[in-house]
Design a protein around this motif. Structure first.
Motif, PDB file in Angstrom:
ATOM      1  N   PRO A  90       5.573 -22.705 -16.958  1.00  0.00           N
ATOM      2  CA  PRO A  90       3.668 -21.924 -16.865  1.00  0.00           C
ATOM      3  C   PRO A  90       2.616 -23.331 -16.914  1.00  0.00           C
ATOM      4  O   PRO A  90       2.007 -23.773 -15.900  1.00  0.00           O
ATOM      5  N   GLU A  91       3.725 -24.096 -17.353  1.00  0.00           N
ATOM      6  CA  GLU A  91       2.468 -25.509 -16.927  1.00  0.00           C
ATOM      7  C   GLU A  91       3.034 -26.188 -15.388  1.00  0.00           C
ATOM      8  O   GLU A  91       1.754 -26.865 -15.407  1.00  0.00           O
ATOM      9  N   ILE A  92       3.747 -26.172 -14.644  1.00  0.00           N
ATOM     10  CA  ILE A  92       3.870 -25.969 -13.321  1.00  0.00           C
ATOM     11  C   ILE A  92       2.871 -24.688 -13.150  1.00  0.00           C
ATOM     12  O   ILE A  92       2.512 -25.764 -11.834  1.00  0.00           O
ATOM     13  N   SER A 118     -10.735 -19.004 -17.402  1.00  0.00           N
ATOM     14  CA  SER A 118     -10.159 -20.957 -16.492  1.00  0.00           C
ATOM     15  C   SER A 118      -9.105 -20.511 -16.961  1.00  0.00           C
ATOM     16  O   SER A 118      -7.991 -21.271 -17.332  1.00  0.00           O
ATOM     17  N   ILE A 119      -8.170 -19.416 -16.239  1.00  0.00           N
ATOM     18  CA  ILE A 119      -7.083 -19.174 -16.718  1.00  0.00           C
ATOM     19  C   ILE A 119      -5.672 -20.240 -15.933  1.00  0.00           C
ATOM     20  O   ILE A 119      -4.875 -20.467 -17.412  1.00  0.00           O
ATOM     21  N   LYS A 124      -2.120 -24.020 -18.402  1.00  0.00           N
ATOM     22  CA  LYS A 124      -1.374 -25.859 -18.641  1.00  0.00           C
ATOM     23  C   LYS A 124      -1.343 -26.215 -20.250  1.00  0.00           C
ATOM     24  O   LYS A 124      -0.486 -27.221 -20.418  1.00  0.00           O
ATOM     25  N   TYR A 125      -3.223 -26.186 -20.034  1.00  0.00           N
ATOM     26  CA  TYR A 125      -2.890 -26.424 -21.703  1.00  0.00           C
ATOM     27  C   TYR A 125      -2.040 -26.287 -22.464  1.00  0.00           C
ATOM     28  O   TYR A 125      -1.770 -26.635 -23.309  1.00  0.00           O
ATOM     29  N   ILE A 126      -1.801 -24.744 -22.922  1.00  0.00           N
ATOM     30  CA  ILE A 126      -0.703 -23.912 -23.508  1.00  0.00           C
ATOM     31  C   ILE A 126       0.706 -25.240 -23.648  1.00  0.00           C
ATOM     32  O   ILE A 126       0.591 -25.637 -25.279  1.00  0.00           O
ATOM     33  N   THR A 127       0.846 -25.146 -22.367  1.00  0.00           N
ATOM     34  CA  THR A 127       1.860 -25.661 -22.820  1.00  0.00           C
ATOM     35  C   THR A 127       2.276 -27.275 -22.866  1.00  0.00           C
ATOM     36  O   THR A 127       3.295 -27.994 -24.122  1.00  0.00           O
ATOM     37  N   ASP A 128       1.117 -27.905 -22.089  1.00  0.00           N
ATOM     38  CA  ASP A 128       1.237 -29.803 -22.919  1.00  0.00           C
ATOM     39  C   ASP A 128       0.711 -29.895 -24.019  1.00  0.00           C
ATOM     40  O   ASP A 128       1.706 -30.601 -24.435  1.00  0.00           O
ATOM     41  N   GLU A 129       0.190 -28.695 -24.588  1.00  0.00           N
ATOM     42  CA  GLU A 129       0.228 -29.419 -26.218  1.00  0.00           C
ATOM     43  C   GLU A 129       0.566 -29.147 -26.158  1.00  0.00           C
ATOM     44  O   GLU A 129       0.974 -30.021 -27.429  1.00  0.00           O
ATOM     45  N   ALA A 130       1.752 -27.579 -26.883  1.00  0.00           N
ATOM     46  CA  ALA A 130       2.519 -27.331 -27.436  1.00  0.00           C
ATOM     47  C   ALA A 130       3.774 -28.330 -27.234  1.00  0.00           C
ATOM     48  O   ALA A 130       3.992 -28.750 -28.138  1.00  0.00           O
TER      49      ALA A 130
END
Length: 476
Positions: A90-92, A118-119, A124-130
Motif C-alpha cells: 500500500p505504501e508503494i 486525497s486517497i 501512503k500515510y497509513i503504512t509509513d506512519e504505522a
C-alpha cells in the motif's frame, strides 16, 4: 462525529509539493507526507458513499472508506491492518498509482467538482506512519504447513504472491536476478516518485513474515528451472515485461538513440552508487533530448533527463494530450519542470548527422473515429512532415514480456505477444498450461500498472494455496 459538510469546509490537500525550481535538480520524492492532523481532516472529507465508486475503480478493491474512517478517528494500526487486507504494497501504490484515473477519479467529490479525497496520500500515510510506530503484520495465528513455493521475480506480482502465501502458512522462496527486491519498483521507477528506502523497508517486513529472498540469481542461468520444479510444491512466475517495443521506423539503432528502461536503470544505479565496474554513467547534461512516447515511462525519462541537466527536453506523442495513457499528474509535473510537448506527431525516421546530432523526421497525425479502446486510431496528415534536431532520443513506447528458455521444456504456452497463457481451465484462473506453475502480472497481461500486478499476484497465491490443499486431499 464527522461533520457531513467537512468536504465543503476543507479543500483537497494531497500534501505539499516541492516547488519545480527545487525538485528538478534533485532525485527525491516531490510530494511531502501528510501530518496526522491533515490526514485525519482529509479522511474526514469522505462522504462514505453507500456504493463506493473508489473501491470499484481500485484494481485491488481496497476498503477505502473503511480505512479513511479509521484514520479520521486516529486508529492508525487498525487502518494499517485494514489496508493490508487487500494490498500487499500500500505504501508503494500510494506513491505510484495513477489515482487521478482510478480511485480519486471515481470519487464522488471529484465528480461533483469539490476535489477528490486525497486517497493516495492517505494510503501512503497509513503504512509509513504505522511502520514508524512499530506496527507489523500479525503472523501469530499463522499455522505453517510443510509446503514450499518458488516465486520467480521480486517485482510487484512476486512480492504480493509471497505476502499472501506466508500469511497462509506456505513457505515462499523468491528468486530474482537483481541484487535488491522490487524489480522495476527499484530499478525502473525514479526516486522522485519512489525513494528506494521504501522498497528496502518492505523487504525487511516480508523477511520478518517468513519470506526468503534468493537474489543475484537468474533462473535458467544461475539455477535451472527444472530444479525449482523438483524442489518446490508449486512455482509462481512474476517476471514482468522488460522487452521494449520498437516503433518500426528507420534509424532506431542509431548511436545516440536509447531504450527507456536501460536508461532509467542506469540512472537509478548512479543515484544509488551501484554502477557495476566498467559500466558507464549515462547523462543528458547539456543535451537536447527528445523522448518518444506518452506513458508514465516516457514521463519518467523526461523528468530524469531534466534532473540530469539536459539543455531542453521535448516529448513527442502521436495522439492528443487527452489520449495519453499515463497519469495526468505526471504530465503536469513534467510540464512544471520545463518539458515541452509535441502532441499529434509521429516519428518517421531518425537520421544521424555529420555533426554527431540526430535529425528526427516527424509527421502530424489526425484522429479517426473512436475504436474499441476509446482513443481511436490516427493517420498521418499529408504534407505535414517536419524535422527536429537533437542530441539524444529516448524511445519509450512500452514493454512486452520475453519468452524464457525453459517455457518449451516445461510446456508453458504463450500467445503471439509472448504473454503467458493462463485461465486454460475453469478451476484456477492463474494456472498455466503446466498444472504446477502459476503466473500473473505484466508477463500475463502485458505492460500494466503496479497495482494490477499486485492484484494478480495476490489472487494467484490464493489459488496456489487451494491447489496445494487439493494435492493433500487427493493424496489422502
Amino acid at each position: 462525529m464527522s461533520d457531513v459538510f467537512q468536504f465543503m469546509k476543507l479543500s483537497r490537500n494531497p500534501g505539499d509539493k516541492v516547488d519545480a525550481s527545487v525538485r528538478k535538480i534533485e532525485f527525491k520524492e516531490i510530494y511531502q507526507p501528510l501530518h496526522s492532523v491533515d490526514a485525519a481532516e482529509q479522511a474526514g472529507r469522505c462522504l462514505s458513499c453507500g456504493n463506493p465508486y473508489c473501491e470499484w475503480e481500485c484494481p485491488v478493491h481496497n476498503y477505502i472508506p473503511n480505512w479513511l474512517k479509521l484514520v479520521e478517528e486516529g486508529r492508525l494500526f487498525e487502518a494499517a491492518e485494514m489496508s493490508h487486507k487487500t494490498n500487499s504494497l500500500p505504501e508503494i501504490c500510494g506513491r505510484v498509482c495513477p489515482q487521478d484515473r482510478l480511485c480519486e477519479g471515481a470519487c464522488t467529490l471529484n465528480q461533483g467538482g469539490f476535489g477528490a479525497v486525497s486517497i493516495g496520500s492517505i494510503e501512503k500515510y497509513i503504512t509509513d506512519e504505522a511502520f514508524k510506530a512499530g506496527w507489523r503484520p500479525d503472523m501469530s495465528k499463522v499455522v505453517w504447513t510443510d509446503k514450499k513455493v518458488a516465486v520467480i521475480g521480486a517485482g510487484p506480482a512476486g512480492l504480493a504472491c509471497a505476502d499472501v502465501l506466508v500469511r497462509n502458512g506456505v513457505k515462499a522462496v523468491v528468486f530474482d536476478r537483481y541484487e535488491e527486491i522490487g524489480g522495476l519498483l527499484t530499478f525502473g521507477i525514479p526516486e522522485f516518485k519512489l525513494e528506494k528506502d521504501v522498497v528496502r523497508r518492505r523487504r525487511e517486513i516480508l523477511e520478518g513474515m517468513g519470506v526468503e529472498f534468493v537474489l543475484n540469481t537468474e533462473v535458467g542461468k544461475d539455477i535451472a528451472f527444472d530444479k525449482l520444479l523438483r524442489t518446490h510444491d508449486a512455482v509462481f512466475m512474476g517476471m514482468g515485461a522488460y522487452q521494449y517495443m520498437k516503433g518500426g521506423f528507420t534509424g532506431e539503432e542509431s548511436p545516440g538513440v536509447l531504450e527507456a528502461l536501460p536508461y532509467l536503470i542506469n540512472n537509478v544505479r548512479q543515484t544509488q552508487g551501484t554502477l557495476s565496474k566498467g559500466e558507464a554513467a549515462i547523462s543528458m547534461k547539456g543535451k537536447r533530448v527528445l523522448v518518444l512516447g506518452g506513458g508514465d515511462t516516457a514521463m519518467d525519462c523526461i523528468r530524469t533527463a531534466v534532473r540530469q541537466g539536459a539543455l531542453n527536453v521535448k516529448c513527442v506523442y502521436r495522439r492528443g494530450e487527452a489520449s495519453m495513457p499515463g497519469s495526468k499528474r505526471e504530465v503536469t509535473n513534467a510540464k512544471e519542470e520545463g518539458a515541452d510537448f509535441l502532441w499529434n506527431y509521429q516519428p518517421l525516421a531518425i537520421e544521424p548527422m555529420v555533426s554527431g546530432s540526430l535529425a528526427v523526421r516527424l509527421a502530424q497525425t489526425q484522429h479517426l473515429p473512436v475504436g474499441k479502446r476509446g482513443r481511436g486510431t490516427v493517420e498521418l496528415v499529408p504534407g505535414s512532415e517536419m524535422v527536429i534536431e537533437c542530441d539524444r532520443v529516448i524511445i519509450a513506447f512500452g514493454f512486452m514480456p520475453q519468452k524464457q528458455s525453459w517455457y518449451e521444456t516445461a510446456g508453458i504456452m504463450t500467445d503471439e505477444a509472448a504473454r503467458v497463457k493462463t485461465s486454460l481451465k475453469p478451476t484456477f484462473q492463474h494456472q498455466t498450461s503446466h498444472s504446477k506453475i502459476f503466473a500473473a502480472g505484466d508477463m500475463v497481461t502485458g505492460s500494466d500498472l503496479v497495482v494490477t500486478a499486485v492484484f494478480g499476484g495476490r489472487q494467484a497465491a490464493l489459488e496456489i494455496v487451494d491447489y496445494l490443499a487439493g494435492m493433500d486431499s487427493s493424496a489422502s
